[in-house]
Design an enzyme around this catalytic site. Sequence first.
Site, PDB file in Angstrom:
ATOM      1  N   ASP A  75       0.964  -1.305   0.068  1.00 43.39           N
ATOM      2  CA  ASP A  75       0.023   0.129   0.063  1.00 43.39           C
ATOM      3  C   ASP A  75       0.608   1.339  -0.054  1.00 43.39           C
ATOM      4  OD1 ASP A  75      -1.518  -2.097   0.645  1.00 43.39           O
ATOM      5  OD2 ASP A  75      -2.918  -0.813   1.908  1.00 43.39           O
ATOM      6  N   GLU A 339     -11.982  -1.119   0.885  1.00 42.00           N
ATOM      7  CA  GLU A 339     -10.467  -0.632   1.592  1.00 42.00           C
ATOM      8  C   GLU A 339      -9.976   0.799   1.033  1.00 42.00           C
ATOM      9  OE1 GLU A 339      -8.457  -4.386   3.274  1.00 42.00           O
ATOM     10  OE2 GLU A 339      -8.207  -4.921   1.262  1.00 42.00           O
TER      11      GLU A 339
HETATM   12  C1  FRU Z   1      -4.963  -3.153   1.604  1.00 44.18           C
HETATM   13  C2  FRU Z   1      -4.801  -3.619   3.040  1.00 44.18           C
HETATM   14  C3  FRU Z   1      -5.406  -2.474   3.990  1.00 44.18           C
HETATM   15  C4  FRU Z   1      -4.326  -2.366   5.156  1.00 44.18           C
HETATM   16  C5  FRU Z   1      -3.240  -3.190   4.542  1.00 44.18           C
HETATM   17  C6  FRU Z   1      -2.433  -4.003   5.674  1.00 44.18           C
HETATM   18  O1  FRU Z   1      -3.817  -3.679   0.858  1.00 44.18           O
HETATM   19  O2  FRU Z   1      -5.672  -4.512   3.365  1.00 44.18           O
HETATM   20  O3  FRU Z   1      -6.764  -2.158   4.082  1.00 44.18           O
HETATM   21  O4  FRU Z   1      -4.259  -1.264   5.594  1.00 44.18           O
HETATM   22  O5  FRU Z   1      -3.528  -3.729   3.509  1.00 44.18           O
HETATM   23  O6  FRU Z   1      -1.336  -4.836   4.901  1.00 44.18           O
END
Ligand code: FRU
Length: 491
Positions: A75, A339
């Site tokens: 991310d 997300e």
């Molecule tokens: C998206 C996610 C986010 C979270 C992160 C954890 O890829 O699931 O929602 O903050 O990855 O690794």
Amino acid sequence: ETRTPGFANPTTHSQRAFSPYAEFTSRWTRADAMQIKAMSDPTAPSRQSSLPARYTMPAIPQSFPDTNKRVWVWDTWTLTDARSNQISYRGWEVIFSLVADRDAGYSFDERHTHARIGYFYRKAGVPASQRPANGGWKYGGHLVPDGASAQIFTDKSFSSQTEWSGSTRIFTGGKVQLFYTDVAFYRNADGTDRKPYDPRITTSLGKIHADARGVWFTGFGKHKQLLVPDGNYYQDNQQNPYVNFRDPFTFTDPRHPGKTFMVFEGNTAVQRGDRACTGADLGYDPRDPYKESLQTVMDDGAQYQMGNIGLAVADNKSLTKWHFLAPLLSANCVTDQMERPQIYISGGKYYLFTISHRSTYAHGLDGPDGVYGFVGKGVRSDFEPLNRGSGLALGNPTNLNFAPGTPYAPDYNQSPYAYQSYSHYVQPGGLVESFIDSIGTPDSFRRGGSLAPTVKLKISGATTAVDRTYGHRGLGAYGDIPANRTTPINY
Ligand code: FRU
């Protein structure tokens, strides 16, 4: 009559704006999300995508370059002002990514319990064609000093404590405020939960510095918890040990001057498994011959997928006190995860973009990993799902006729690109960045942990389309995440 033979019509959504403070939550209904199956080609052969090219990210070559040799990168977000402009600081572009050491003895799939927020920088204003193939990002290290993000947890008996996604705002004087998800896990040695994991929306302040050689940060030593789920608008970890509560993104709305809002990923606040979906969540016209019955949908277990997108408002100028507002959007009996939500204002419209997975759809629905989008006339609206009422904006090439497989064990018949990228973020001008997860077939696949090629969405009204004239047949440079402003505005 229905639009697609054999499929029900989507729900009608007015796009009408409500006050951000109103008790109105729009719905991404089953009738809406069902349009993705309706537009999937039932005859698409093994390893081909079954989805319309217009809504599909071009395939990423398996020979992609690593962003960094030392850390995996997933991310990623930018240094932004209150209007989501991407700010370069003294001639440097800066990004923030979840990172984990590649050589620490755990696998890429185990990265989530080891995530740290890292930062990278590169010279601003260099055309992509003159940069290294991997985008040329220099790794600056962790943003938060070791151990500092643990301070908000009074129960220090966690098995691991980690930093998940968020956003980073710049203010005058090089002041930088981080909003992120601070997470503690309480697991036994066998991986089961001793106590439910504990995600909290947290903030920390620091300062950016730069000279001719690069960028560095100071501060981020003090962390303040902002929000934990209230069990009323947002499900808490007593109601559901697998609750999703994370990914804060702050912004201001020109229609509500002086206020700062935050969107985030949440779940509808019911006891896990409660038969809580309603006819409105299904969203069918009662006369539609292809409507589903609420009873059947819940007999099949769709009520285990209760995603929502939350809204909060800051109570002070320093953005250290917040309170919850009603969710902006729910996806009850549709998906469990929406997300990294973001509000994207363009052409007088408010777009709510979010990312979601094929694996988190409720029973009877299907769609690819990728970006989903909704449009309305305000931050809180009766949002219309983009693109034929479906919500699908930018999916990975995926064949819905075959089993999904997983990023670590691809299905033989699935498109090699079904998990090519994830965690997309829509930047100014419709540029979309993401990270590479897994590319290939069971006999030959390569895991990512690097920035994907940037793509471009043409966004207008209630539609988007991949711009295939951008870059090379629609694929721009790897990790091309340019600043669009040199100085912060509007805060
Ligand atoms: C998206 C996610 C986010 C979270 C992160 C954890 O890829 O699931 O929602 O903050 O990855 O690794």
